[in-house]
Design a protein around this motif. Sequence first.
Motif, PDB file in Angstrom:
ATOM      1  N   HIS A 149      -3.282   7.784  -5.334  1.00 41.72           N
ATOM      2  CA  HIS A 149      -2.489   6.641  -5.811  1.00 41.72           C
ATOM      3  C   HIS A 149      -3.318   5.859  -6.830  1.00 41.72           C
ATOM      4  N   ARG A 164      -8.518   9.612   3.712  1.00 40.99           N
ATOM      5  CA  ARG A 164      -8.151   8.765   4.839  1.00 40.99           C
ATOM      6  C   ARG A 164      -6.656   8.795   5.134  1.00 40.99           C
ATOM      7  N   GLY A 165      -6.068   9.973   5.021  1.00 40.94           N
ATOM      8  CA  GLY A 165      -4.645  10.107   5.311  1.00 40.94           C
ATOM      9  C   GLY A 165      -3.734   9.534   4.247  1.00 40.94           C
ATOM     10  N   GLU A 166      -4.289   9.125   3.106  1.00 39.86           N
ATOM     11  CA  GLU A 166      -3.489   8.567   2.015  1.00 39.86           C
ATOM     12  C   GLU A 166      -3.372   9.585   0.891  1.00 39.86           C
ATOM     13  N   PRO A 167      -2.194   9.619   0.239  1.00 44.48           N
ATOM     14  CA  PRO A 167      -2.087  10.468  -0.955  1.00 44.48           C
ATOM     15  C   PRO A 167      -2.838   9.822  -2.116  1.00 44.48           C
ATOM     16  N   HIS A 201      -7.394  -4.293  -0.896  1.00 44.75           N
ATOM     17  CA  HIS A 201      -5.948  -4.527  -0.841  1.00 44.75           C
ATOM     18  C   HIS A 201      -5.598  -5.980  -0.550  1.00 44.75           C
ATOM     19  N   ARG A 242       0.829  -1.212   0.000  1.00 43.12           N
ATOM     20  CA  ARG A 242       0.000   0.000   0.000  1.00 43.12           C
ATOM     21  C   ARG A 242       0.856   1.252   0.000  1.00 43.12           C
ATOM     22  N   ALA A 243       2.123   1.120   0.371  1.00 45.28           N
ATOM     23  CA  ALA A 243       3.025   2.272   0.397  1.00 45.28           C
ATOM     24  C   ALA A 243       3.433   2.698  -1.016  1.00 45.28           C
ATOM     25  N   HIS A 276      -4.706   1.903  -8.067  1.00 42.44           N
ATOM     26  CA  HIS A 276      -4.891   0.472  -7.849  1.00 42.44           C
ATOM     27  C   HIS A 276      -4.806  -0.231  -9.199  1.00 42.44           C
ATOM     28  N   VAL A 280      -7.079  11.391  -3.032  1.00 46.18           N
ATOM     29  CA  VAL A 280      -6.586  11.624  -1.683  1.00 46.18           C
ATOM     30  C   VAL A 280      -7.714  11.353  -0.697  1.00 46.18           C
TER      31      VAL A 280
END
Length: 189
Positions: A128, A123-126, A75, A38-39, A130, A121
């Motif tokens: 990205h 939930r604190g995620e940039p 995920h 996920r990173a 999938h 962007v």
Amino acid sequence: GVEDVLAQLDAHVALDEREAADLVVAREVVRGPDPWSRAAPRHVTGSAVVVHPPTGRVLLRWHERMAAWLHVGGHVDPTDAGPLAAARREGWEETGLDDLAGWPDPDRPSLVHVAVVPVPVGRGEPAHEHVDLRYLLATERPERAVPERPTAPLRWLPVVEAVAAVGEDNLRVALERVAAVLGRDGAPR
């Protein structure tokens, strides 16, 4: 593992230019150092279009973050053997259906679509992407479907209505492929 996923991707036939390009990306990501991480700004996810073949219906789930009716999935966790296992696990977690199996052949993974999907962007995620591997899974007991929480309701719809209900063009493509596999009586074509 990775070799199984590469074999699935190699056996999958892209039906349009968009999917052909996404298939190239999928192979690159799967061959990378940690395809499920996920990173990573681009990582593999596993999802499912859940069907009830006798009625020709598909299951959609309301996704709050995306504000849309979508299929189930998510995920790949460290305990998952790969995206197909993630699709089954997520399907069970999101719907309570514990009998999800590949369809029309329960012994072979039925990869129906590969799509690179942008995720905004949140939930604190940039932002990205999938690399979503979408499998066709079936249940024999659709009446047992229960939402995992009140804000994630579920709907069983005929495929044609599901195509109209979803907001993502790439999911419409996946649903149209499912319609091609489901005959009018639910039998595989």
